[in-house]
Write an enzyme that holds these catalytic residues in place. Structure first.
Site, PDB file in Angstrom:
ATOM      1  CB  SER A  34      -6.734  -7.698  -9.892  1.00  0.00           C
ATOM      2  OG  SER A  34      -7.251  -8.445 -11.052  1.00  0.00           O
ATOM      3  CG  HIS A  60      -3.777  -5.977  -6.866  1.00  0.00           C
ATOM      4  ND1 HIS A  60      -4.052  -4.808  -6.670  1.00  0.00           N
ATOM      5  CD2 HIS A  60      -3.861  -6.299  -8.086  1.00  0.00           C
ATOM      6  CE1 HIS A  60      -4.856  -4.480  -7.915  1.00  0.00           C
ATOM      7  NE2 HIS A  60      -4.612  -5.502  -8.957  1.00  0.00           N
ATOM      8  CE  LYS A 114      -2.047  -3.301  -9.898  1.00  0.00           C
ATOM      9  NZ  LYS A 114      -2.615  -2.651 -11.253  1.00  0.00           N
TER      10      LYS A 114
END
Ligand SMILES: Cc1ncc(COP(=O)(O)O)c(C=O)c1O
Length: 394
Positions: free
Chosen positions: A183, A211, A242
């Site tokens: 990240s 991610h 996300k």
């Protein structure tokens, strides 16, 4: 005046102020958009994890609103008592089908998915082999499990194998765990090699794909799909917060592993489940991933454009291979000042220092999204150039 018992906290904050490490929360006054208002300034927003712009996608908003009308605003209980709704199960089925696994379970956040899973599946007699840059939620899960924790240097497969050899004859279970995309650096784990090691040494292989979900692999299926390792990673974690644009985390594994988590994962057992609108909008997001592949294409063309622009200007973008592109400056106070001046000039790129990244590796972190235009990114590059030169970073 602070109460005497809490005075030490005020002292700690004063120390942060002296070291120029004190950070005020930026306040978002619009939706989470590529150009948004924070603290009364309109800025090009390079700080969200809203990779595909789904936080404001009309289909997700419509489904959320409809779910509120149909099912109310809250679930009213933890999953194991009265808080499992049909919409929660529909979402879990959708995720399992999308990820091509037997079953999945949704947690309140990616953080609780990681921490709750690692804590639940291991105990004192076990050992965890973990990349040094794994996310805080993995680290906390490892600590909560009470297993022995062995850290290997970032992405160092040989060092990882040396640890595995060392512990080969120990009784107890072994967990090899890595982030899929890291990240703070935006680089990708050496998953094929780690999977081979896990198979060779009989470890449980677990990946945190926070991610990578919605970013890597076909239609955003993640790192396992990107490397075509289906069936060889025992546990995959992802977030719904996300690229999916909403809130939550999920765990994918065998049906038995998921049912075990129902019984032993503490956030699942002891914290209320998502409001139905969250589950409904996440479901819509997975449909969007399948229906609108152009979003991921645009994310990657923006990524290439912006990363190349930063590199051409002479910034140190580290090891990044994904839409997360750090601009590493080293000193934490300089990173904060860089971020502050970028913000004044119209770009929001958050500075990040110790303990989130190692001392001496402070940076501002940029994340482009599919919804930025190339003009906005070109304008951001101009601002990076002028502030970077002023601060003698380039
Ligand atoms: C690698 C990684 N794992 C897990 C999480 C936690 O996810 P969530 O924000 O959904 O709790 C994050 C970020 O927040 C992350 O960067």
């Amino acid at each position: 005046m602070p109460k005497a018992q809490l005075k030490y906290l005020a002292d700690e904050l004063d120390k942060l102020r002296e070291q120029k490490l004190y950070q005020k929360l930026r306040v978002l006054q619009t939706e989470q958009l590529p150009v948004a208002d924070f603290d009364g300034h309109e800025v090009i927003n390079l700080s969200s994890n809203n990779y595909l712009g789904l936080t404001t996608h009309p289909k997700l908003k419509e489904r959320a609103a409809r779910a509120v009308e149909e099912y109310g605003v809250g679930s009213g209980a933890v999953r194991t008592i009265a808080g499992t709704m049909t919409i929660h199960l529909q979402l879990e089925e959708k995720i399992a089908q999308f990820k091509q696994v037997e079953a999945s379970v949704v947690f309140q956040s990616g953080f609780t998915a990681n921490a709750g899973t690692v804590q639940a599946i291991l105990g004192r007699e076990d050992v965890i082999i973990s990349d040094e840059l794994n996310h805080a939620s993995i680290i906390d899960g490892c600590r909560l499990s009470r297993a022995e924790i062995k850290i290997f240097p970032h992405k160092d497969v040989d060092a990882c194998e040396r640890i595995l050899k060392e512990v080969a004859n120990r009784s107890g279970r072994k967990l090899l765990i890595t982030d899929g995309v890291f990240s703070m650096d935006g680089d990708i784990a050496p998953l094929p090699q780690l999977v081979e090691l896990a198979e060779k040494y009989g470890c449980i292989m677990m990946i945190d794909d926070a991610h990578a979900s919605g970013v890597l692999g076909r239609h955003g299926r993640g790192t396992v799909d990107h490397f075509n390792l289906h069936g060889r990673v025992d546990i995959q974690v992802g977030t719904l917060s996300k690229a999916i644009g909403v809130l939550g985390g999920y765990v994918c594994s065998t049906r038995d592993a998921i049912e075990f988590l129902y019984h032993r994962a503490r956030p699942f057992l002891f914290s209320t489940s998502h409001p139905p609108a969250v589950a409904a909008s996440c479901l819509a997001a997975f449909e969007v991933l399948e229906e609108e592949p152009e979003l991921i294409e645009k994310l990657w063309s923006n990524t290439r454009f912006f990363k190349a622009g930063l590199q051409k200007l002479g910034f140190n973008t580290g090891m990044s291979e994904t839409p997360i592109t750090p601009v590493i400056v080293g000193d934490a106070a300089l990173a904060h000042e860089f971020s502050r001046q970028l913000f004044e000039a119209g770009v929001f790129a958050q500075s990040i220092g110790y303990p989130t990244v190692p001392v001496g590796k402070a940076r501002v972190r940029t994340i482009v999204t599919a919804t930025h235009t190339e003009e906005e990114l070109a304008r951001a590059l101009d601002i990076f150039e002028s502030v970077g030169r002023k601060l003698r970073i380039i």
